[in-house]
Scaffold this motif. Structure first.
Motif, mmCIF file in Angstrom:
data_model
loop_
_atom_site.group_PDB
_atom_site.id
_atom_site.type_symbol
_atom_site.label_atom_id
_atom_site.label_comp_id
_atom_site.label_asym_id
_atom_site.label_seq_id
_atom_site.Cartn_x
_atom_site.Cartn_y
_atom_site.Cartn_z
ATOM 1 N N THR A 1 39.211 32.389 54.705
ATOM 2 C CA THR A 1 38.913 33.214 55.876
ATOM 3 C C THR A 1 40.220 33.650 56.512
ATOM 4 O OG1 THR A 1 36.894 31.945 56.231
ATOM 5 C CG2 THR A 1 37.673 33.286 58.067
ATOM 6 N N THR A 2 40.335 34.953 56.816
ATOM 7 C CA THR A 2 41.535 35.486 57.462
ATOM 8 C C THR A 2 41.465 35.237 58.953
ATOM 9 O OG1 THR A 2 40.590 37.662 57.889
ATOM 10 C CG2 THR A 2 41.647 37.327 55.738
ATOM 11 N N GLN A 3 42.574 35.515 59.652
ATOM 12 C CA GLN A 3 42.595 35.382 61.096
ATOM 13 C C GLN A 3 41.591 36.321 61.758
ATOM 14 O OE1 GLN A 3 46.785 36.000 61.941
ATOM 15 N NE2 GLN A 3 46.975 33.838 62.446
ATOM 16 N N ALA A 4 41.314 37.459 61.126
ATOM 17 C CA ALA A 4 40.354 38.408 61.673
ATOM 18 C C ALA A 4 38.913 37.975 61.414
ATOM 19 C CB ALA A 4 40.597 39.799 61.082
ATOM 20 N N GLY A 5 38.723 36.864 60.731
ATOM 21 C CA GLY A 5 37.391 36.349 60.480
ATOM 22 C C GLY A 5 36.722 36.888 59.227
ATOM 23 N N ARG A 6 37.441 37.651 58.435
ATOM 24 C CA ARG A 6 36.870 38.162 57.191
ATOM 25 C C ARG A 6 36.878 37.068 56.142
ATOM 26 N NH1 ARG A 6 39.685 44.083 56.435
ATOM 27 N NH2 ARG A 6 38.762 45.029 58.267
ATOM 28 N N HIS A 7 35.777 36.937 55.434
ATOM 29 C CA HIS A 7 35.707 35.981 54.330
ATOM 30 C C HIS A 7 36.167 36.710 53.074
ATOM 31 C CE1 HIS A 7 33.661 33.019 56.734
ATOM 32 N NE2 HIS A 7 32.837 33.978 57.162
ATOM 33 N N ILE A 8 37.163 36.165 52.413
ATOM 34 C CA ILE A 8 37.720 36.784 51.222
ATOM 35 C C ILE A 8 37.322 35.954 50.009
ATOM 36 C CG2 ILE A 8 39.823 37.491 50.049
ATOM 37 C CD1 ILE A 8 41.129 37.713 52.799
ATOM 38 N N ARG A 9 36.683 36.618 49.059
ATOM 39 C CA ARG A 9 36.287 35.960 47.822
ATOM 40 C C ARG A 9 37.382 36.159 46.790
ATOM 41 N NH1 ARG A 9 31.540 38.533 45.581
ATOM 42 N NH2 ARG A 9 31.520 36.781 44.171
ATOM 43 N N HIS A 10 37.770 35.086 46.161
ATOM 44 C CA HIS A 10 38.734 35.141 45.074
ATOM 45 C C HIS A 10 37.981 34.741 43.816
ATOM 46 C CE1 HIS A 10 41.803 35.365 48.132
ATOM 47 N NE2 HIS A 10 41.302 34.291 48.674
ATOM 48 N N LEU A 11 37.829 35.667 42.907
ATOM 49 C CA LEU A 11 37.079 35.397 41.692
ATOM 50 C C LEU A 11 37.934 35.796 40.502
ATOM 51 C CD1 LEU A 11 34.221 34.519 40.708
ATOM 52 C CD2 LEU A 11 33.674 36.945 40.625
ATOM 53 N N LEU A 12 38.181 34.873 39.653
ATOM 54 C CA LEU A 12 38.948 35.153 38.446
ATOM 55 C C LEU A 12 37.971 35.436 37.315
ATOM 56 C CD1 LEU A 12 41.609 32.343 38.793
ATOM 57 C CD2 LEU A 12 41.793 34.731 39.489
ATOM 58 N N PRO A 13 38.267 36.414 36.462
ATOM 59 C CA PRO A 13 37.326 36.753 35.393
ATOM 60 C C PRO A 13 37.165 35.620 34.396
ATOM 61 C CG PRO A 13 39.385 37.959 35.137
ATOM 62 C CD PRO A 13 39.475 37.216 36.436
ATOM 63 N N ALA A 14 35.993 35.600 33.779
ATOM 64 C CA ALA A 14 35.720 34.609 32.734
ATOM 65 C C ALA A 14 36.637 34.858 31.548
ATOM 66 C CB ALA A 14 34.260 34.701 32.307
ATOM 67 N N HIS A 15 36.887 33.825 30.793
ATOM 68 C CA HIS A 15 37.719 33.941 29.601
ATOM 69 C C HIS A 15 37.153 35.014 28.678
ATOM 70 C CE1 HIS A 15 40.443 32.742 26.453
ATOM 71 N NE2 HIS A 15 39.430 32.656 25.619
ATOM 72 N N GLY A 16 37.986 35.887 28.194
ATOM 73 C CA GLY A 16 37.563 36.936 27.285
ATOM 74 C C GLY A 16 37.210 38.237 27.985
ATOM 75 N N ALA A 17 37.088 38.211 29.323
ATOM 76 C CA ALA A 17 36.784 39.440 30.068
ATOM 77 C C ALA A 17 38.073 40.244 30.236
ATOM 78 C CB ALA A 17 36.207 39.092 31.426
ATOM 79 N N PRO A 18 37.966 41.574 30.380
ATOM 80 C CA PRO A 18 39.177 42.372 30.622
ATOM 81 C C PRO A 18 39.888 41.883 31.874
ATOM 82 C CG PRO A 18 37.261 43.788 30.275
ATOM 83 C CD PRO A 18 36.762 42.386 30.366
ATOM 84 N N THR A 19 41.202 41.870 31.835
ATOM 85 C CA THR A 19 41.950 41.394 32.996
ATOM 86 C C THR A 19 42.586 42.519 33.797
ATOM 87 O OG1 THR A 19 43.893 41.043 31.614
ATOM 88 C CG2 THR A 19 42.431 39.154 31.954
ATOM 89 N N SER A 20 42.687 43.717 33.222
ATOM 90 C CA SER A 20 43.204 44.849 33.990
ATOM 91 C C SER A 20 42.436 46.104 33.602
ATOM 92 C CB SER A 20 44.709 45.027 33.766
ATOM 93 O OG SER A 20 44.980 45.388 32.440
ATOM 94 N N PHE A 21 42.451 47.060 34.529
ATOM 95 C CA PHE A 21 41.659 48.269 34.373
ATOM 96 C C PHE A 21 42.515 49.487 34.687
ATOM 97 C CE2 PHE A 21 39.170 44.675 35.719
ATOM 98 C CZ PHE A 21 38.143 44.641 34.794
ATOM 99 N N GLN A 22 42.339 50.549 33.931
ATOM 100 C CA GLN A 22 43.050 51.814 34.147
ATOM 101 C C GLN A 22 42.134 52.744 34.931
ATOM 102 O OE1 GLN A 22 46.206 52.546 32.858
ATOM 103 N NE2 GLN A 22 46.307 50.444 32.143
#
Length: 127
Positions: free
Chosen positions: A10-31
């Motif tokens: 949670t940020t100081q502004a009260g926003r909840h930030i989700r951190h989700l890492l992709p599953a193994h084998g999923a693309p890691t970057s996008f053009q």
């Protein structure tokens, strides 16, 4: 199939930030292509402004609000990068991997506002 890992902060502004890492084998970057827009009340229900490092993503990436609060690392063609928080769904552009950035974020990737569009690579970030 491996599962994604998720954490929430949670940020100081009260926003909840989700951190989700992709599953193994999923693309890691996008053009894609980034444009810029002015932000105010966003689809995630937060009020954002043009000086914040925020982004709108395609309906496919937004996933009905599932992307709210996710952090993206965005790199422009010049190599300059910025981390942005997903706060909105774009009105739908030409591609699922396209982003709409705040003016501040657009300039942070080395793109002048007069340029209107910039090629980018982006990935999900741990924050």
């Amino acid at each position: 199939m491996a599962q994604s890992r998720e954490a929430t902060t949670t940020t100081q502004a009260g926003r909840h930030i989700r951190h989700l890492l992709p599953a193994h084998g999923a693309p890691t970057s996008f053009q894609g292509t980034a444009t810029w827009k002015n932000f105010d009340l966003d689809a995630c229900g937060w009020a954002s402004n043009d000086n914040e490092m925020v982004a709108a993503v395609s309906p496919a990436v937004f996933a009905g609000g599932g992307a709210c609060g996710r952090t993206l690392a965005v790199v422009g063609s010049s190599g300059q990068s910025v981390k942005v928080q997903v706060v909105d769904q774009s009105m739908g552009g030409p591609g699922d991997n396209d982003l709409e950035l705040s003016p501040a974020a657009f300039q942070a990737i080395g793109a002048p506002l007069e340029m209107k569009r910039a090629s980018v690579t982006w990935s999900y970030s741990a924050g």
